[in-house]
Motif scaffolding. Structure first.
Motif, short mmCIF file in Angstrom:
data_model
loop_
_atom_site.label_atom_id
_atom_site.label_comp_id
_atom_site.label_asym_id
_atom_site.label_seq_id
_atom_site.Cartn_x
_atom_site.Cartn_y
_atom_site.Cartn_z
N PHE A 31 1.08 -1.26 0.18
CA PHE A 31 0.20 -0.31 -0.35
C PHE A 31 1.08 1.34 -0.17
CE2 PHE A 31 -2.75 3.34 2.10
CZ PHE A 31 -3.93 3.28 1.33
N GLY A 32 2.10 0.96 0.38
CA GLY A 32 2.70 2.30 0.77
C GLY A 32 3.56 2.69 -0.35
N HIS A 80 -15.97 -3.08 -2.87
CA HIS A 80 -16.47 -1.57 -2.71
C HIS A 80 -15.09 -1.07 -3.59
CE1 HIS A 80 -16.49 1.37 0.64
NE2 HIS A 80 -15.11 1.33 0.61
N VAL A 81 -14.47 0.66 -3.11
CA VAL A 81 -13.27 1.25 -3.89
C VAL A 81 -13.17 2.17 -3.01
CG1 VAL A 81 -14.15 0.24 -6.42
CG2 VAL A 81 -14.82 2.54 -5.34
N GLY A 82 -12.02 2.26 -3.32
CA GLY A 82 -11.73 4.78 -2.90
C GLY A 82 -10.27 4.30 -3.23
N LEU A 83 -10.00 6.28 -2.96
CA LEU A 83 -9.15 6.74 -3.26
C LEU A 83 -7.61 6.67 -1.88
CD1 LEU A 83 -10.90 9.38 -5.26
CD2 LEU A 83 -10.32 7.29 -5.81
N ALA A 111 1.83 9.93 4.70
CA ALA A 111 1.16 8.67 5.43
C ALA A 111 0.30 8.73 4.73
CB ALA A 111 1.30 8.99 6.70
N ARG A 112 0.27 7.92 4.15
CA ARG A 112 -1.30 7.26 3.42
C ARG A 112 -2.13 7.25 3.57
NH1 ARG A 112 3.51 7.01 0.96
NH2 ARG A 112 3.92 6.78 -1.60
N GLU A 172 -12.04 9.54 5.99
CA GLU A 172 -10.30 8.96 5.44
C GLU A 172 -9.96 8.35 6.78
OE1 GLU A 172 -7.02 12.16 5.20
OE2 GLU A 172 -8.49 12.97 4.54
N GLU A 173 -9.36 7.57 6.25
CA GLU A 173 -9.05 6.15 7.48
C GLU A 173 -7.81 5.86 7.09
OE1 GLU A 173 -11.78 3.58 8.55
OE2 GLU A 173 -12.58 2.92 6.83
N PRO A 174 -6.80 5.17 7.94
CA PRO A 174 -5.66 4.57 7.36
C PRO A 174 -6.00 3.21 7.38
CG PRO A 174 -5.30 5.60 9.73
CD PRO A 174 -6.57 5.76 9.55
N PHE A 175 -5.32 2.48 5.75
CA PHE A 175 -5.90 1.63 5.20
C PHE A 175 -5.98 0.27 6.20
CE2 PHE A 175 -4.48 -2.29 2.20
CZ PHE A 175 -5.74 -1.80 1.40
N GLU A 176 -4.97 0.48 6.82
CA GLU A 176 -5.01 -0.54 8.53
C GLU A 176 -6.12 -0.55 8.80
OE1 GLU A 176 -2.52 1.39 7.97
OE2 GLU A 176 -0.50 0.46 7.79
#
Length: 278
Positions: free
Chosen positions: A188-189, A211-214, A222-223, A235-239
């Motif tokens: 993801f990074g 599901h999809v997101g950006l 940080a992504r 908006e939230e951390p991928f983890e």
């Protein structure tokens, strides 16, 4: 001035000073916002993040868009500002970021939603893997690898059951690549701002994008995952998204497809809109 009145006036002035989110805008206001963002931010990736974040808090709602009034199989409109589902949010964000006016946004939105931009329920990009991703290859490229799944797509049956529309379309079998959860966490990074993440789940024994997101960057670089999911755009951390999804007993999470934004994007022309019944 009485205390309560002064408090109410202060609150009203504060609200008036705060910029509206897109879902609070009229089409006229959204058009002006699109033009201003295009003028102020030349970087497409940053425009995508800016526009996406201006919809944080937008209510989530399924079954939002259709072809009305162009087609009458339902009464759903061709755009929505007030609410979104995950794909509506992504499509509207990309279309706004690629445009400099309301008129250009509306045209670009249909170019993204439909095969070759030809409006119609049968030409809408219903399936992410075999419709949306393929027909929007000018915008995003699939960067997924590591595992694969077989997928069978019966568009004719789908259109008949979901939209009461008869079309003679052959069944399609495809093999799709994806990243299992642990590998996606590691990679993801490597994604850039404006890239798309597609969530692959198992539903009734079949893998599919559900599901999809950006991808967006915070102030420290940080992504994060920016997406429309009940009850609203967040908006939230991928983890955190993965942990929350895996905590559901019936989550079915299998992995992800990573779609990278292309460089030097040129929106292709639409095909001619055929005359109905011709």
């Amino acid at each position: 001035m009485p205390f309560l009145a002064s408090v109410m006036l202060a609150a009203a002035l504060t609200a008036a000073a705060e910029p509206k989110q897109i879902y609070q805008m009229s089409p006229q206001e959204a058009g002006a916002f699109i033009a201003e963002v295009r003028r102020a931010e030349p970087d497409l990736r940053k425009r995508i993040a800016t526009i996406g974040r201006r919809n944080i808090g937008q209510p989530y709602k399924l079954n939002l868009l259709g072809e009305f009034p162009y087609e009458l199989h339902d009464t759903l409109p061709m755009y929505s500002l007030s609410a979104s589902d995950c794909l509506v949010f992504a499509e509207h964000t990309y279309a706004m970021a690629l445009s400099s006016s309301w008129e250009e946004f509306f045209w670009t939105l249909q170019r993204i939603r439909y095969k070759d931009g030809v409006i119609g329920v049968a030409s809408r990009n219903h399936y992410m893997e075999v419709d949306w991703n393929i027909n929007n290859h000018w915008l995003l490229s699939d960067a997924s690898s590591g595992a694969s799944y077989a997928m069978r797509v019966d568009r004719a049956q789908f259109l008949k059951v979901q939209h009461h529309v008869q079309r003679d379309i052959p069944v399609q079998d495809t093999q799709e690549s994806y990243l299992p959860v642990e590998r996606a966490l590691r990679e993801f990074g490597t994604l850039g701002e404006g890239d798309m993440v597609e969530v692959v789940s198992v539903r009734k024994g079949q893998h599919m994008v559900t599901h999809v997101g950006l991808v967006v960057l915070d102030a420290q670089g940080a992504r994060h995952f920016l997406h429309s999911s009940a009850p609203e755009v967040r908006e939230e951390p991928f983890e955190a998204f993965i942990a929350r999804t895996q905590a559901r007993a019936d989550n079915g999470l299998a992995g992800f497809k990573f779609m990278r934004l292309n460089e030097a994007i040129v929106v292709p022309p639409s095909a001619p809109q055929p005359r109905p019944g011709a």
